[in-house]
Scaffold this motif. Structure first.
Motif, mmCIF file in Angstrom:
data_model
loop_
_atom_site.group_PDB
_atom_site.id
_atom_site.type_symbol
_atom_site.label_atom_id
_atom_site.label_comp_id
_atom_site.label_asym_id
_atom_site.label_seq_id
_atom_site.Cartn_x
_atom_site.Cartn_y
_atom_site.Cartn_z
ATOM 1 N N ALA A 86 0.829 -1.212 0.000
ATOM 2 C CA ALA A 86 0.000 0.000 0.000
ATOM 3 C C ALA A 86 0.864 1.263 0.000
ATOM 4 N N HIS A 87 1.941 1.253 0.787
ATOM 5 C CA HIS A 87 2.831 2.426 0.814
ATOM 6 C C HIS A 87 3.593 2.583 -0.502
ATOM 7 N N ILE A 88 3.958 1.470 -1.122
ATOM 8 C CA ILE A 88 4.606 1.550 -2.429
ATOM 9 C C ILE A 88 3.632 2.144 -3.452
ATOM 10 N N GLU A 89 2.369 1.748 -3.361
ATOM 11 C CA GLU A 89 1.345 2.306 -4.246
ATOM 12 C C GLU A 89 1.237 3.825 -4.063
ATOM 13 N N MET A 90 1.236 4.271 -2.795
ATOM 14 C CA MET A 90 1.120 5.710 -2.535
ATOM 15 C C MET A 90 2.383 6.454 -2.969
ATOM 16 N N ALA A 91 3.533 5.810 -2.818
ATOM 17 C CA ALA A 91 4.779 6.410 -3.312
ATOM 18 C C ALA A 91 4.712 6.554 -4.828
ATOM 19 N N THR A 92 4.137 5.553 -5.497
ATOM 20 C CA THR A 92 3.997 5.609 -6.954
ATOM 21 C C THR A 92 3.025 6.708 -7.368
ATOM 22 N N ASN A 93 1.981 6.922 -6.564
ATOM 23 C CA ASN A 93 1.074 8.046 -6.835
ATOM 24 C C ASN A 93 1.842 9.368 -6.804
ATOM 25 N N GLY A 94 2.776 9.480 -5.855
ATOM 26 C CA GLY A 94 3.624 10.669 -5.798
ATOM 27 C C GLY A 94 4.479 10.801 -7.043
ATOM 28 N N LEU A 95 5.006 9.677 -7.514
ATOM 29 C CA LEU A 95 5.805 9.683 -8.744
ATOM 30 C C LEU A 95 4.968 10.109 -9.942
ATOM 31 N N ASP A 96 3.713 9.679 -9.968
ATOM 32 C CA ASP A 96 2.826 10.065 -11.069
ATOM 33 C C ASP A 96 2.669 11.584 -11.133
ATOM 34 N N GLY A 97 2.569 12.199 -9.947
ATOM 35 C CA GLY A 97 2.473 13.652 -9.903
ATOM 36 C C GLY A 97 3.723 14.322 -10.449
ATOM 37 N N ILE A 98 4.879 13.761 -10.130
ATOM 38 C CA ILE A 98 6.142 14.314 -10.640
ATOM 39 C C ILE A 98 6.210 14.174 -12.151
ATOM 40 N N LEU A 99 5.806 13.016 -12.652
ATOM 41 C CA LEU A 99 5.838 12.781 -14.101
ATOM 42 C C LEU A 99 4.953 13.779 -14.843
ATOM 43 N N ARG A 100 3.786 14.056 -14.276
ATOM 44 C CA ARG A 100 2.900 15.042 -14.912
ATOM 45 C C ARG A 100 3.562 16.422 -14.967
ATOM 46 N N CYS A 101 4.178 16.802 -13.846
ATOM 47 C CA CYS A 101 4.826 18.120 -13.793
ATOM 48 C C CYS A 101 5.990 18.221 -14.765
ATOM 49 N N VAL A 102 6.820 17.192 -14.819
ATOM 50 C CA VAL A 102 7.980 17.226 -15.717
ATOM 51 C C VAL A 102 7.517 17.244 -17.177
ATOM 52 N N LYS A 103 6.458 16.479 -17.475
ATOM 53 C CA LYS A 103 5.949 16.471 -18.851
ATOM 54 C C LYS A 103 5.413 17.853 -19.233
ATOM 55 N N GLU A 104 4.708 18.493 -18.312
ATOM 56 C CA GLU A 104 4.217 19.855 -18.568
ATOM 57 C C GLU A 104 5.379 20.819 -18.764
ATOM 58 N N LYS A 105 6.402 20.678 -17.935
ATOM 59 C CA LYS A 105 7.579 21.551 -18.044
ATOM 60 C C LYS A 105 8.213 21.436 -19.431
ATOM 61 N N VAL A 106 8.365 20.196 -19.900
ATOM 62 C CA VAL A 106 8.995 19.983 -21.204
ATOM 63 C C VAL A 106 8.094 20.454 -22.338
ATOM 64 N N ASN A 107 6.832 20.049 -22.293
ATOM 65 C CA ASN A 107 5.915 20.402 -23.384
ATOM 66 C C ASN A 107 5.691 21.908 -23.505
ATOM 67 N N GLU A 108 5.670 22.605 -22.362
ATOM 68 C CA GLU A 108 5.410 24.041 -22.378
ATOM 69 C C GLU A 108 6.695 24.873 -22.455
ATOM 70 N N GLY A 109 7.837 24.182 -22.413
ATOM 71 C CA GLY A 109 9.109 24.897 -22.481
ATOM 72 C C GLY A 109 9.350 25.790 -21.268
ATOM 73 N N VAL A 110 8.870 25.353 -20.100
ATOM 74 C CA VAL A 110 9.037 26.143 -18.879
ATOM 75 C C VAL A 110 10.487 26.035 -18.405
ATOM 76 N N LEU A 111 11.098 27.167 -18.117
ATOM 77 C CA LEU A 111 12.494 27.182 -17.683
ATOM 78 C C LEU A 111 12.594 27.367 -16.167
ATOM 79 N N PHE A 112 13.520 26.639 -15.565
ATOM 80 C CA PHE A 112 13.861 26.825 -14.158
ATOM 81 C C PHE A 112 15.180 27.586 -14.090
ATOM 82 N N SER A 113 15.397 28.291 -12.999
ATOM 83 C CA SER A 113 16.695 28.924 -12.783
ATOM 84 C C SER A 113 17.751 27.833 -12.613
ATOM 85 N N ASP A 114 19.009 28.188 -12.809
ATOM 86 C CA ASP A 114 20.095 27.218 -12.614
ATOM 87 C C ASP A 114 20.056 26.633 -11.202
#
Length: 206
Positions: A86-114
């Motif tokens: 169950a905890h691994i499942e919830m950790a994976t849910n957290g990973l899913d959120g990260i994947l969504r954010c990174v995909k949005e960052k790449v697709n939208e060309g969002v830049l982070f500071s160094d």
């Protein structure tokens, strides 16, 4: 180590859970590469691995629930393994959120500071190291590894607090834009959720 007289079905479950830890490592590595290299293909690969973890979780919970209803022995171990899954499942849910954010960052060309890129990269590496240790702790039930994970979790929380203050300063100074700020904060928060659930999974086996 787990009991040598454990029945073969439970030994198989332990091996499958160990494989789930390895898959989390794979997701983190792919996501970190996708973040650093701006490659959506790596995020898509990581999403496929995530789906496999969710499928595994559903199968294992069903199997363990059936065993818990019938077993006269190993009930405590079965419940422990269910909690870990169950905890691994919830950790994976957290990973899913990260994947969504990174995909949005790449697709939208969002830049982070160094500095922001450096901080996220560091947190990815720390989370990956904790995941590897958690997988080893699950198999060996080594108290030293458990303490290491707890210490790292506390230390990482302190690091995130410091990063958050620096991030607020960058936002105030206009170095960080609102869109990148939202993605940054979501990634950091989700990484801490991943680590938190891995730490709790480790606690369950001791």
């Amino acid at each position: 180590m787990y009991a040598t007289n454990m029945n073969s079905d439970l030994k198989g479950v332990v091996e499958r859970i160990s494989g789930m830890y390895f898959r989390i490592e794979s997701i983190l590595s792919l996501c970190m590469d996708g973040f650093m290299k701006h490659k959506v293909a790596m995020i898509d690969k990581a999403n496929a691995v995530s789906l496999a973890i969710h499928d595994e979780e559903n199968e294992l919970i069903g199997l363990l629930s059936d065993k818990a209803a019938k077993a006269t022995e190993d009930k405590y171990l079965i419940k422990t393994l269910m909690a870990v899954v169950a905890h691994i499942e919830m950790a994976t849910n957290g990973l899913d959120g990260i994947l969504r954010c990174v995909k949005e960052k790449v697709n939208e060309g969002v830049l982070f500071s160094d500095k922001g890129v450096h901080e996220i990269s560091h947190l990815f590496k720390e989370t990956l190291e904790i995941t590897k240790t958690a997988g080893d702790a699950f198999l060996t039930r080594n108290e030293v590894l458990k303490k290491h994970i707890t210490d790292k979790y506390i230390s990482l929380g302190q690091t995130v607090d410091a990063y958050s203050e620096e991030h607020e300063d960058r936002l105030i100074k206009g170095i960080c834009q609102p869109r990148s700020s939202s993605l940054y904060l979501n990634i950091v928060d989700s990484l801490m959720k991943v680590v938190g659930h891995l730490q709790q999974a480790t606690d369950k086996i001791f």
